[in-house]
Scaffold this motif. Sequence first.
Motif, PDB file in Angstrom:
ATOM      1  N   VAL E  21      25.852  53.411  85.291  1.00  0.00           N
ATOM      2  CA  VAL E  21      25.711  51.962  85.104  1.00  0.00           C
ATOM      3  C   VAL E  21      24.479  51.686  84.242  1.00  0.00           C
ATOM      4  CG1 VAL E  21      25.402  49.732  86.261  1.00  0.00           C
ATOM      5  CG2 VAL E  21      26.819  51.498  87.330  1.00  0.00           C
ATOM      6  N   GLN E  22      23.413  52.373  84.576  1.00  0.00           N
ATOM      7  CA  GLN E  22      22.167  52.215  83.814  1.00  0.00           C
ATOM      8  C   GLN E  22      22.396  52.545  82.335  1.00  0.00           C
ATOM      9  OE1 GLN E  22      19.292  51.065  84.571  1.00  0.00           O
ATOM     10  NE2 GLN E  22      18.241  51.629  82.675  1.00  0.00           N
ATOM     11  N   ARG E  23      23.097  53.622  82.071  1.00  0.00           N
ATOM     12  CA  ARG E  23      23.354  53.994  80.676  1.00  0.00           C
ATOM     13  C   ARG E  23      24.252  52.962  80.004  1.00  0.00           C
ATOM     14  NH1 ARG E  23      26.155  59.214  81.133  1.00  0.00           N
ATOM     15  NH2 ARG E  23      26.282  59.125  78.849  1.00  0.00           N
ATOM     16  N   LEU E  24      25.248  52.488  80.728  1.00  0.00           N
ATOM     17  CA  LEU E  24      26.166  51.493  80.135  1.00  0.00           C
ATOM     18  C   LEU E  24      25.446  50.198  79.785  1.00  0.00           C
ATOM     19  CD1 LEU E  24      29.420  51.993  82.249  1.00  0.00           C
ATOM     20  CD2 LEU E  24      29.235  52.157  79.742  1.00  0.00           C
ATOM     21  N   SER E  25      24.391  49.898  80.549  1.00  0.00           N
ATOM     22  CA  SER E  25      23.701  48.623  80.323  1.00  0.00           C
ATOM     23  C   SER E  25      23.051  48.549  78.943  1.00  0.00           C
ATOM     24  CB  SER E  25      22.664  48.389  81.418  1.00  0.00           C
ATOM     25  OG  SER E  25      21.575  49.272  81.243  1.00  0.00           O
ATOM     26  N   HIS E  54      23.460  38.011  79.550  1.00  0.00           N
ATOM     27  CA  HIS E  54      24.138  39.316  79.573  1.00  0.00           C
ATOM     28  C   HIS E  54      23.883  39.958  80.927  1.00  0.00           C
ATOM     29  CE1 HIS E  54      20.393  41.728  78.903  1.00  0.00           C
ATOM     30  NE2 HIS E  54      20.007  40.552  78.463  1.00  0.00           N
ATOM     31  N   LEU E  55      24.802  40.816  81.324  1.00  0.00           N
ATOM     32  CA  LEU E  55      24.657  41.486  82.621  1.00  0.00           C
ATOM     33  C   LEU E  55      25.423  42.794  82.597  1.00  0.00           C
ATOM     34  CD1 LEU E  55      27.589  41.199  84.198  1.00  0.00           C
ATOM     35  CD2 LEU E  55      26.774  38.894  84.642  1.00  0.00           C
ATOM     36  N   CYS E  56      25.028  43.695  83.481  1.00  0.00           N
ATOM     37  CA  CYS E  56      25.737  44.967  83.676  1.00  0.00           C
ATOM     38  C   CYS E  56      25.478  45.384  85.115  1.00  0.00           C
ATOM     39  CB  CYS E  56      25.219  46.028  82.696  1.00  0.00           C
ATOM     40  SG  CYS E  56      25.987  47.643  82.948  1.00  0.00           S
ATOM     41  N   GLY E 113      24.165  38.849  88.638  1.00  0.00           N
ATOM     42  CA  GLY E 113      24.941  37.869  87.876  1.00  0.00           C
ATOM     43  C   GLY E 113      26.278  37.568  88.508  1.00  0.00           C
ATOM     44  N   LEU E 114      27.007  36.671  87.853  1.00  0.00           N
ATOM     45  CA  LEU E 114      28.317  36.223  88.350  1.00  0.00           C
ATOM     46  C   LEU E 114      29.297  36.130  87.197  1.00  0.00           C
ATOM     47  CD1 LEU E 114      30.172  34.759  90.549  1.00  0.00           C
ATOM     48  CD2 LEU E 114      29.226  32.627  89.629  1.00  0.00           C
ATOM     49  N   VAL E 115      30.527  36.556  87.471  1.00  0.00           N
ATOM     50  CA  VAL E 115      31.650  36.375  86.543  1.00  0.00           C
ATOM     51  C   VAL E 115      32.723  35.642  87.332  1.00  0.00           C
ATOM     52  CG1 VAL E 115      33.447  37.557  85.232  1.00  0.00           C
ATOM     53  CG2 VAL E 115      31.103  38.443  85.229  1.00  0.00           C
ATOM     54  N   ILE E 116      33.102  34.454  86.892  1.00  0.00           N
ATOM     55  CA  ILE E 116      34.019  33.631  87.684  1.00  0.00           C
ATOM     56  C   ILE E 116      35.075  32.969  86.818  1.00  0.00           C
ATOM     57  CG2 ILE E 116      32.346  31.701  87.649  1.00  0.00           C
ATOM     58  CD1 ILE E 116      33.501  30.890  90.429  1.00  0.00           C
ATOM     59  N   ASP E 117      36.326  33.136  87.220  1.00  0.00           N
ATOM     60  CA  ASP E 117      37.461  32.576  86.478  1.00  0.00           C
ATOM     61  C   ASP E 117      37.717  31.138  86.958  1.00  0.00           C
ATOM     62  OD1 ASP E 117      39.632  32.275  84.864  1.00  0.00           O
ATOM     63  OD2 ASP E 117      40.887  33.787  85.838  1.00  0.00           O
ATOM     64  N   ALA E 118      36.680  30.306  86.842  1.00  0.00           N
ATOM     65  CA  ALA E 118      36.730  28.922  87.323  1.00  0.00           C
ATOM     66  C   ALA E 118      35.460  28.244  86.813  1.00  0.00           C
ATOM     67  CB  ALA E 118      36.793  28.900  88.843  1.00  0.00           C
ATOM     68  N   GLY E 119      35.015  27.173  87.494  1.00  0.00           N
ATOM     69  CA  GLY E 119      33.844  26.442  87.024  1.00  0.00           C
ATOM     70  C   GLY E 119      32.583  26.716  87.820  1.00  0.00           C
ATOM     71  N   VAL E 120      31.444  26.416  87.206  1.00  0.00           N
ATOM     72  CA  VAL E 120      30.140  26.471  87.875  1.00  0.00           C
ATOM     73  C   VAL E 120      29.347  25.215  87.500  1.00  0.00           C
ATOM     74  CG1 VAL E 120      30.073  28.981  87.844  1.00  0.00           C
ATOM     75  CG2 VAL E 120      29.034  27.705  85.962  1.00  0.00           C
ATOM     76  N   ASN E 163      38.399  46.201  90.365  1.00  0.00           N
ATOM     77  CA  ASN E 163      38.319  46.799  91.689  1.00  0.00           C
ATOM     78  C   ASN E 163      36.864  46.792  92.132  1.00  0.00           C
ATOM     79  OD1 ASN E 163      41.036  48.038  92.563  1.00  0.00           O
ATOM     80  ND2 ASN E 163      40.888  48.570  90.389  1.00  0.00           N
ATOM     81  N   PRO E 164      36.634  46.600  93.426  1.00  0.00           N
ATOM     82  CA  PRO E 164      35.252  46.631  93.913  1.00  0.00           C
ATOM     83  C   PRO E 164      34.589  47.940  93.501  1.00  0.00           C
ATOM     84  CG  PRO E 164      36.765  45.953  95.648  1.00  0.00           C
ATOM     85  CD  PRO E 164      37.606  46.381  94.497  1.00  0.00           C
ATOM     86  N   GLY E 165      33.368  47.844  93.011  1.00  0.00           N
ATOM     87  CA  GLY E 165      32.656  49.047  92.593  1.00  0.00           C
ATOM     88  C   GLY E 165      32.761  49.331  91.108  1.00  0.00           C
ATOM     89  N   ASP E 166      33.710  48.710  90.431  1.00  0.00           N
ATOM     90  CA  ASP E 166      33.830  48.897  88.981  1.00  0.00           C
ATOM     91  C   ASP E 166      32.566  48.383  88.287  1.00  0.00           C
ATOM     92  OD1 ASP E 166      36.396  49.866  89.284  1.00  0.00           O
ATOM     93  OD2 ASP E 166      37.402  48.072  88.515  1.00  0.00           O
ATOM     94  N   VAL E 167      32.332  48.863  87.084  1.00  0.00           N
ATOM     95  CA  VAL E 167      31.203  48.350  86.304  1.00  0.00           C
ATOM     96  C   VAL E 167      31.687  47.155  85.497  1.00  0.00           C
ATOM     97  CG1 VAL E 167      29.332  48.909  84.718  1.00  0.00           C
ATOM     98  CG2 VAL E 167      30.390  50.718  86.095  1.00  0.00           C
ATOM     99  N   VAL E 168      30.909  46.081  85.551  1.00  0.00           N
ATOM    100  CA  VAL E 168      31.224  44.885  84.783  1.00  0.00           C
ATOM    101  C   VAL E 168      30.095  44.647  83.793  1.00  0.00           C
ATOM    102  CG1 VAL E 168      31.607  42.406  84.903  1.00  0.00           C
ATOM    103  CG2 VAL E 168      32.523  43.900  86.681  1.00  0.00           C
ATOM    104  N   ILE E 169      30.452  44.514  82.538  1.00  0.00           N
ATOM    105  CA  ILE E 169      29.459  44.298  81.488  1.00  0.00           C
ATOM    106  C   ILE E 169      29.839  43.019  80.753  1.00  0.00           C
ATOM    107  CG2 ILE E 169      28.346  45.331  79.454  1.00  0.00           C
ATOM    108  CD1 ILE E 169      29.718  48.012  80.536  1.00  0.00           C
ATOM    109  N   ALA E 170      28.862  42.151  80.542  1.00  0.00           N
ATOM    110  CA  ALA E 170      29.154  40.876  79.889  1.00  0.00           C
ATOM    111  C   ALA E 170      28.023  40.494  78.947  1.00  0.00           C
ATOM    112  CB  ALA E 170      29.348  39.779  80.938  1.00  0.00           C
ATOM    113  N   ASP E 171      28.407  39.989  77.794  1.00  0.00           N
ATOM    114  CA  ASP E 171      27.413  39.462  76.855  1.00  0.00           C
ATOM    115  C   ASP E 171      28.075  38.391  75.985  1.00  0.00           C
ATOM    116  OD1 ASP E 171      28.852  40.785  74.825  1.00  0.00           O
ATOM    117  OD2 ASP E 171      27.431  42.438  74.692  1.00  0.00           O
TER     118      ASP E 171
END
Lengths: 229, 229, 229, 229, 229, 229
Positions: E21-25, E54-56, E113-120, E163-171
């Motif tokens: 995860v650290q490397r992917l970030s 951005h988050l990882c 961080g948060l990734v949400i398929d809706a509003g905030v 799936n729980p535990g997967d790596v999520v990367i966003a920018d």
Amino acid sequence: MSGYEMGVVHRKVERADPAAVQRLSAFGVATVHEAMGRVGLMKPYMRPIYPGAHLCGTAVTVLLHPGDNWMMHVVAEQLQPGDVVVAAVTADCTDGFFGDLLATSFRARGACGLVIDAGVRDVKDLTAMGFPVFSKTISAKGTVKATLGSVNVPVICAGAIVNPGDVVIADDDGVVVVPAAQAAKAADASAEREANEAEKRARLAAGELGLDMYKMREALAKAGLKYVD
Amino acid sequence: MSGYEMGVVHRKVERADPAAVQRLSAFGVATVHEAMGRVGLMKPYMRPIYPGAHLCGTAVTVLLHPGDNWMMHVVAEQLQPGDVVVAAVTADCTDGFFGDLLATSFRARGACGLVIDAGVRDVKDLTAMGFPVFSKTISAKGTVKATLGSVNVPVICAGAIVNPGDVVIADDDGVVVVPAAQAAKAADASAEREANEAEKRARLAAGELGLDMYKMREALAKAGLKYVD
Amino acid sequence: MSGYEMGVVHRKVERADPAAVQRLSAFGVATVHEAMGRVGLMKPYMRPIYPGAHLCGTAVTVLLHPGDNWMMHVVAEQLQPGDVVVAAVTADCTDGFFGDLLATSFRARGACGLVIDAGVRDVKDLTAMGFPVFSKTISAKGTVKATLGSVNVPVICAGAIVNPGDVVIADDDGVVVVPAAQAAKAADASAEREANEAEKRARLAAGELGLDMYKMREALAKAGLKYVD
Amino acid sequence: MSGYEMGVVHRKVERADPAAVQRLSAFGVATVHEAMGRVGLMKPYMRPIYPGAHLCGTAVTVLLHPGDNWMMHVVAEQLQPGDVVVAAVTADCTDGFFGDLLATSFRARGACGLVIDAGVRDVKDLTAMGFPVFSKTISAKGTVKATLGSVNVPVICAGAIVNPGDVVIADDDGVVVVPAAQAAKAADASAEREANEAEKRARLAAGELGLDMYKMREALAKAGLKYVD
Amino acid sequence: MSGYEMGVVHRKVERADPAAVQRLSAFGVATVHEAMGRVGLMKPYMRPIYPGAHLCGTAVTVLLHPGDNWMMHVVAEQLQPGDVVVAAVTADCTDGFFGDLLATSFRARGACGLVIDAGVRDVKDLTAMGFPVFSKTISAKGTVKATLGSVNVPVICAGAIVNPGDVVIADDDGVVVVPAAQAAKAADASAEREANEAEKRARLAAGELGLDMYKMREALAKAGLKYVD
Amino acid sequence: MSGYEMGVVHRKVERADPAAVQRLSAFGVATVHEAMGRVGLMKPYMRPIYPGAHLCGTAVTVLLHPGDNWMMHVVAEQLQPGDVVVAAVTADCTDGFFGDLLATSFRARGACGLVIDAGVRDVKDLTAMGFPVFSKTISAKGTVKATLGSVNVPVICAGAIVNPGDVVIADDDGVVVVPAAQAAKAADASAEREANEAEKRARLAAGELGLDMYKMREALAKAGLKYVD
């Protein structure tokens, strides 16, 4: 015929109490919306034309026809310091009904911003002026001046009813409308809510869970929530 | 707090005059909308769930929360023969809030249709029943019954204000709302307009141009229209 | 690398039990979706290309690239009687990936329909053939045959996971996916639900209110519902 | 200034050869679009207002402003038998620019249909008349007659360039434009394509795979396609 | 019944290897997505609530119902340092399910961080906190706490399986999901790709054409590309 | 066949006069669009990938297929200093056709920006480079290099016709196209308009109303506007 009146300018507006407007200006849209009992929010497609834009003032409403901004000049004359122009259109339209010249005029008359369920242009200039605008679209396309709408009639703007004199508050979270008669009550409720939130925030920041702070565990269990290891 | 009231059922509804409703039922949505001065039309995303669906009745309103149709059962009890249920939701939602069981119940209570700014399901059954529904979406997804909305409060449905007792007319062209107090006047204006149209239609069918029939040539020339060969 | 595999055709598919598929074919999408616990529904933008189209079969999946339908020919060879082709695209695309020639081929191989998260064409011919298709778009625009996708890998189609061999049911209410291993259980639950509904329908048709039939009055009162005369 | 001319009516139109138009009318939109090399297709949001609507004729174009259909009366005078009116708007607008009166007039002048990148109304009447219309929206909202557009200038309608005199073909699959000078060639290519398809259809119906008929297996293998059992 | 389980909290999550995860970030979303073979990308409507967010991290998933954020409090308890909350909703909803109080709680528990398929909502506060959120919508509208969803079940969020535990990367380019078991491999492939790109960038900056650098000229000529002077 | 040619690269482009382009670069999109008589504006969904992005240059056009950016490398070779790449796609597609490597190449060849009716990626890098891009979407999803489009053919990009050599101007208000032959005239008209606006702005800032400055009162009264106290 009731509903929208066409070709009428109402000069008299019962504006919300200035002290209440002043107090409401201290709160964010989400806080006021909650304090109001979750009423009066415009659709989320209404966005600020620059990040951080925000406004709080009394509504002067204008009803426009698609592709025609003639009434924007009529509404300018009805503005008083502290007003927000709320513009609705009789059908969906993306044209740019408003730009830096009208903003200059609105500001000279004391207006503190615009909320429009359509398009605007001159975004760079409006941003430089710090004139807050919340709109559905940005479009360079101008409009004609050929047909009459109305000024200071009740309008539906982005799904919310706005009566002339209502308080309109807008920030990065959207646009909310507070009926003029409820402004003081909404300010009270917002203040109470915010005070309330400060303490909650501190407890959550310290690691306390909402599950415990809001005492949700029992209700969740009763609803059937199961934990699996 | 004004605006939407939550958790309230108003039992008394001042319904539009039945004779006026009956007369309005003879006209199409476009005719009534024109006759009204072009007010009260819902957004064009509201579509019939089957071609040819049409309805005309008095509004009984219901305000729902996203994903929750509990109040649909509450509204059923308030229905009288000739009513149309108008359902609004406090935020955009595509769930199927309504299906053939509720339609059976609504019909048993005398309702003549549903207008809903959300989704419905059981389209095949509703079509077979001939129960007219105008909706934003079709979705098989059901809803929960957990939170209170309201019945017979003013609602904004697809961009139009609907007060309980208003006349709601819907056909292939969309959905229009006539305030209860204006029903007779709107029926008169519609009848006049339609009479008017029959003659125009005959002249146009005979090849006469709108340019001549409406005497537009002078105005067009004055506006600067140029013909090039 | 997991996730989508590209360039692979899985020949072996563990199809759901034919008897269970047969039983499921008797139920509508809304019934099955409820019976399943409200899982597996595709987004409501998936619509039949003609009213009344419906299908129930075992999924053979195909993963396409935007603008490229090469794999549609590859998937044809993997079809068995009773299969439904479920087509996903790696990014949003409205092209017409499928028309009457492919429908002829699919049908000749025994397929009973297509579900595609993209566009199709030849709607008139497909309607005449009675070949049911559920799609996002209708578009005459054809595609190229240049890049490899995959066949019979798990795909996400219109927001739902589809594994090869799953049961896919589609009608006017939308498209639902039943995991192959759950087909029998879903058929049982659907049958139970439908039996249940017949009695409810009769009671509602007789004028009984859902409020009473579902014994909601106490819960509504407890939640704070107020009646105002 | 080039681009759109405003306030101009071009009386002379070089219409495509009638014999070629006649021949093209025998083909579907998908066939013609393919035969043309996949050019000239309008965006897929253009839909018939009733299932099965179809048209093939020579374009007479009209450029409208949002909310204003004045030029629809001007264009009527320029129509000749076999023409199709193609209406573009200078900005997105959902208003109903066209209804049964204009349809009566257009038909009396010989027009065989309308393609409009905006809204129409009187769908029930238009359907009863069998007057084919392809539009972006259906809306009962009428328009004003206040500003000049143009007639028989090149327009962009739903993403496609349409020059006056071009052949416009529309059916359930969408709308395609054939430049007037290419009409005969497009008809030839369409005929060839269709002849070609009949044989393919028969082979596919007999169970032959596209993989074999189009000899795709080698190319797929070369591209790296792998089969897994 | 498989698919989504409702009312269940899985406490055990097999999180991706922290070193991977650290490397992917260190990599951007586009790089990781390419390195993965172009799988696992969410739909492009998912946008950061402020530029540069951005988050990882490792996914802790939560499944919500429309208009109901009760499970957001449940998920908070399951968070560990380095987790990203990935929130899916059972149907499309624009409500603001998340604001600064929940962000305070999530951060106190170590979430990045948060990734949400809706509003905030509370965008201003979230921006000031530097708490990265990727969402479909921004809306001030709050939610109720009435119905159970689930925590740490597989979800489909904006078209991607998580799936729980997967790596999520966003920018700024979007959101990509790397299956936990593939994290190390994806990091390797990303590093390789990036190294590769540095050299290419230098050559292109020096004026070398991609046509030459990628040796495309022959393939283009073979495909039939013609140059016209 | 006319319309789009496929597989062709036109090497010769009649670029607009550099002096006129230089003069046009001083004006905003809204000004030029008005000065042109309101023609040539792209749809308002075209947005800058970072606030403040702006460009003015001569169009070099490229026609792409969905999911395929092969021609982006071909177009690079045709660029001259001061060019803007205008990319159209034969059908709607959100893929990221362009990123920092292509931007590096385009810049090395002298291009001053990109306008693309599709998606782009590497937004962070493009922002850091200060390379202005106006696009429909942002998406990390890459494309293949498999099928031929064309370079320097006329294209329709976001609803506007762009001919190679035309001037393209883009800023926060959108994207406008000036035909090459009209560049000098458009620059003149823009300058005149802007001079004109300075005086108007001063008068409006001083509190003069548009109603008086534009002498609208008589026309409004004649149209029937009524003031109500």
